[in-house]
Design an enzyme around this catalytic site. Structure first.
Site, short mmCIF file in Angstrom:
data_model
loop_
_atom_site.label_atom_id
_atom_site.label_comp_id
_atom_site.label_asym_id
_atom_site.label_seq_id
_atom_site.Cartn_x
_atom_site.Cartn_y
_atom_site.Cartn_z
N ILE A 71 -57.87 23.26 0.61
CA ILE A 71 -57.73 23.72 -0.77
C ILE A 71 -56.32 24.24 -0.94
CG2 ILE A 71 -58.47 25.41 -2.48
CD1 ILE A 71 -61.22 25.39 -1.10
N SER A 72 -55.62 23.68 -1.90
CA SER A 72 -54.28 24.15 -2.22
C SER A 72 -54.01 23.84 -3.69
CB SER A 72 -53.23 23.46 -1.35
OG SER A 72 -51.94 23.82 -1.79
#
Length: 86
Positions: A71-72
């Site tokens: 997740i970014s």
């Protein structure tokens, strides 16, 4: 671990493919390989870069299909990771 990553792994393994999921927050990655990193944007970029390098090693050396589940909020980090891979 991401639901999509797990489903993809099962589908590939059912076709005889060797796979491994690299989850950006799992113990091996976040608390081992990247234990020196924080959650600041620049450290997040480095976390993703290192995961990309591990994926390249798995793929090139052992023929393993690595599935990165990270997740970014930064597309540039994901694009940089993709550029590492063949």
């Amino acid at each position: 671990m991401g639901t999509l990553a797990c489903a993809l792994t099962r589908a590939l393994q059912s076709r005889g493919k060797l796979t491994y999921i690299l989850n950006g927050d799992n113990v091996i990655v976040r608390h081992g390989l990247n234990s020196d990193l924080t959650f600041k944007p620049e450290d997040n970029a480095e976390n993703i870069r290192r995961i990309g390098e591990v994926e390249k090693l798995f793929s090139n050396a052992a023929g393993v299909i690595c599935i990165a589940s990270m997740i970014s909020p930064y597309r540039k980090d994901h694009d940089a990771c993709r550029s590492i891979l063949p």
